[in-house]
Scaffold this active site. Structure first.
Site, mmCIF file in Angstrom:
data_model
loop_
_atom_site.group_PDB
_atom_site.id
_atom_site.type_symbol
_atom_site.label_atom_id
_atom_site.label_comp_id
_atom_site.label_asym_id
_atom_site.label_seq_id
_atom_site.Cartn_x
_atom_site.Cartn_y
_atom_site.Cartn_z
ATOM 1 N N THR A 125 47.172 3.896 89.432
ATOM 2 C CA THR A 125 46.603 4.562 90.608
ATOM 3 C C THR A 125 47.704 5.100 91.520
ATOM 4 O O THR A 125 48.817 4.555 91.560
ATOM 5 C CB THR A 125 45.726 3.554 91.393
ATOM 6 O OG1 THR A 125 45.426 4.101 92.680
ATOM 7 C CG2 THR A 125 46.445 2.225 91.615
ATOM 8 N N ASP A 126 47.354 6.119 92.316
ATOM 9 C CA ASP A 126 48.312 6.645 93.294
ATOM 10 C C ASP A 126 48.606 5.618 94.395
ATOM 11 O O ASP A 126 49.593 5.749 95.122
ATOM 12 C CB ASP A 126 47.812 7.963 93.909
ATOM 13 C CG ASP A 126 46.479 7.853 94.636
ATOM 14 O OD1 ASP A 126 45.876 6.763 94.648
ATOM 15 O OD2 ASP A 126 46.035 8.877 95.206
ATOM 16 N N GLU A 127 47.742 4.584 94.504
ATOM 17 C CA GLU A 127 47.944 3.605 95.586
ATOM 18 C C GLU A 127 49.236 2.816 95.423
ATOM 19 O O GLU A 127 49.699 2.188 96.377
ATOM 20 C CB GLU A 127 46.748 2.646 95.676
ATOM 21 C CG GLU A 127 45.484 3.371 96.068
ATOM 22 C CD GLU A 127 44.393 2.477 96.633
ATOM 23 O OE1 GLU A 127 44.697 1.359 97.087
ATOM 24 O OE2 GLU A 127 43.238 2.916 96.626
ATOM 25 N N TYR A 153 45.276 -5.320 96.161
ATOM 26 C CA TYR A 153 44.881 -4.501 95.007
ATOM 27 C C TYR A 153 46.047 -3.639 94.529
ATOM 28 O O TYR A 153 46.428 -3.681 93.352
ATOM 29 C CB TYR A 153 43.689 -3.599 95.365
ATOM 30 C CG TYR A 153 43.498 -2.449 94.394
ATOM 31 C CD1 TYR A 153 43.078 -2.684 93.087
ATOM 32 C CD2 TYR A 153 43.789 -1.132 94.765
ATOM 33 C CE1 TYR A 153 42.931 -1.631 92.181
ATOM 34 C CE2 TYR A 153 43.639 -0.076 93.869
ATOM 35 C CZ TYR A 153 43.219 -0.331 92.585
ATOM 36 O OH TYR A 153 43.084 0.706 91.687
ATOM 37 N N LYS A 157 48.263 -3.678 90.955
ATOM 38 C CA LYS A 157 48.390 -2.534 90.048
ATOM 39 C C LYS A 157 49.874 -2.171 89.858
ATOM 40 O O LYS A 157 50.301 -1.821 88.766
ATOM 41 C CB LYS A 157 47.628 -1.320 90.590
ATOM 42 C CG LYS A 157 46.125 -1.470 90.620
ATOM 43 C CD LYS A 157 45.479 -1.611 89.249
ATOM 44 C CE LYS A 157 45.526 -0.332 88.434
ATOM 45 N NZ LYS A 157 44.791 -0.468 87.144
#
Ligand code: NAD
Ligand code: TDX
Length: 339
Positions: A125-127, A153, A157
């Protein structure tokens, strides 16, 4: 080709399976999913009788079961969508995020090592890049942006991504990683912004906007993400990270107002609530690498995608009504009552 898809009863994994079986009818797909609160077998109902598809209810952290399945099926590739995926839940209870997102990734890659150095793709994810300031529209996340996470979260990741790169360097496992921006589309679990607002609008319930609604997300129609992953698995360079996004930044409040307009409701439903802890301000993906190397471009613009999505929720009420009549009610009360 024979591929293992994990998390296929969830939002993106489910859309991927539908896309993949149509795009590659000669291939066989084996889905592993634990069916957590976010997993829904009705998402896979249209393919359950397809003889190129097999569903296995299992936990990706369950080494014995995962290894037995790899021994039996001898897959050519694994695409790992399985994860705990909701930031708000990770703030309430981080542990299961560490277990599934990190240990689950390690278990799958160990199986890949043991059963023939199987091709492994990590759906990230870009997060993992943290956030960008609101007043610097010139800044975008590239694959070289440092990892800098905000929530349990995104940290889980990022931990998984580091492990994937370590398995490539240490064991020579043939891996790739994709880091995509926010997805939207059919089968999106109604705890996430867009489906939550659609469902609440349809019930004339308050629309809970965190803070002032000024945070920015970069939205991509889910099928465009699925096509990007398919391309990366087939043509991507081993060991590489590919950002996926369609240059579609929007403020949360503007998304909410758009959904209200499309459904003919009143803006009086908007309710500003306490902000998310550690709330990332802005995400924005630079997708130059996947475009230049693999020729990927998004095909569905936001105006069209959001209309298709709203239509899907209107036409598939039983899919989401089943969800919101279950455990979701307790979740909703816990997260939103007195917020
Ligand atoms: P989701 O929560 O809708 O689905 C997750 C699926 O994984 C569910 O079917 C669940 O049952 C399954 N699962 C959870 N724990 C498991 C376990 N231990 N073993 C086996 N199965 C398990 O998630 P999503 O939104 O479809 O996201 C899929 C992937 O894409 C995630 O890895 C997420 O980090 C990533 N991602 C999501 C977005 C987004 O906007 N939703 C954007 C970029 C990346
Ligand atoms: O009720 C809400 N009100 C609100 O204002 C909810 C659920 C969200 N929000 C805001 C928070 C975010 O700024 O909307 C934005 C989007 O929130 P989410 O849908 O929870 O998504 P986000 O936190 O951006 O994370 C998503 O994109 C990246 C996915 O859930 C992740 O799995 C993915 O990695």
């Amino acid at each position: 080709m024979k591929i293992v898809v994990t998390g296929g009863a969830g939002f993106i994994g489910g859309n991927f399976i539908h896309y993949y079986l149509k795009a590659h009818p000669e291939d066989r797909v084996i889905c592993i999913d634990k069916l957590t609160y976010a997993g829904n077998l009705s998402t896979l109902a249209p393919v359950m009788n397809n003889d190129k598809f097999r569903f296995v209810k299992a936990d990706i952290c369950d080494r014995e079961t995962v290894f037995a399945l790899f021994e039996e099926e001898q897959p050519d590739a694994v695409i790992n969508f399985a994860a705990e995926s909701h930031v708000d839940r990770s703030i309430e209870d981080p542990e299961v995020f560490l277990r599934t997102n990190i240990l689950g990734t390690a278990t799958l890659m160990d199986a890949c090592r043991v059963f023939g150095n199987v091709r492994y793709h990590q759906v990230s994810t870009d997060e993992v890049y943290g956030d960008l300031p609101l007043n610097r529209p010139d800044l975008l996340f590239t694959e070289n942006t440092p990892i800098h996470t905000s929530s349990p979260y995104s940290s889980s990741k990022a931990g998984a991504d580091l492990l994937v790169q370590a398995y490539n360097r240490t064991y020579g496992l043939p891996v790739t990683i994709s880091r995509c921006s926010n997805n939207y589309g059919p089968y999106h679990f109604p705890e996430k912004l867009i489906p939550l607002m659609i469902v609440n609008c349809l019930y004339d319930k308050p629309l809970p906007v965190y803070g002032e609604g000024l945070n920015v997300r970069d939205w991509l129609y889910v099928e465009d993400h699925c096509k990007a992953i398919d391309l990366i698995v087939r043509k991507g360079r081993i060991g590489e990270v590919y950002n996926v996004g369609g240059h579609n930044e929007m403020r949360n409040i503007d998304i909410v107002k758009l959904i209200i307009r499309e459904l003919g409701k009143s803006e009086d439903l908007i309710t500003y609530v306490t902000d998310r802890k550690g709330h990332d301000l802005r995400y924005a993906i630079d997708p130059t690498k996947i475009h230049e190397e693999l020729g990927w471009l998004p095909e569905t613009c936001f105006e069209e995608g959001i209309k298709k999505t709203i239509k899907w929720y209107l036409e598939n009420r039983s899919w989401w009504e089943e969800i919101i009549n279950g455990e979701y009610q307790h979740y909703y009360e816990k997260m939103y009552n007195n917020r």
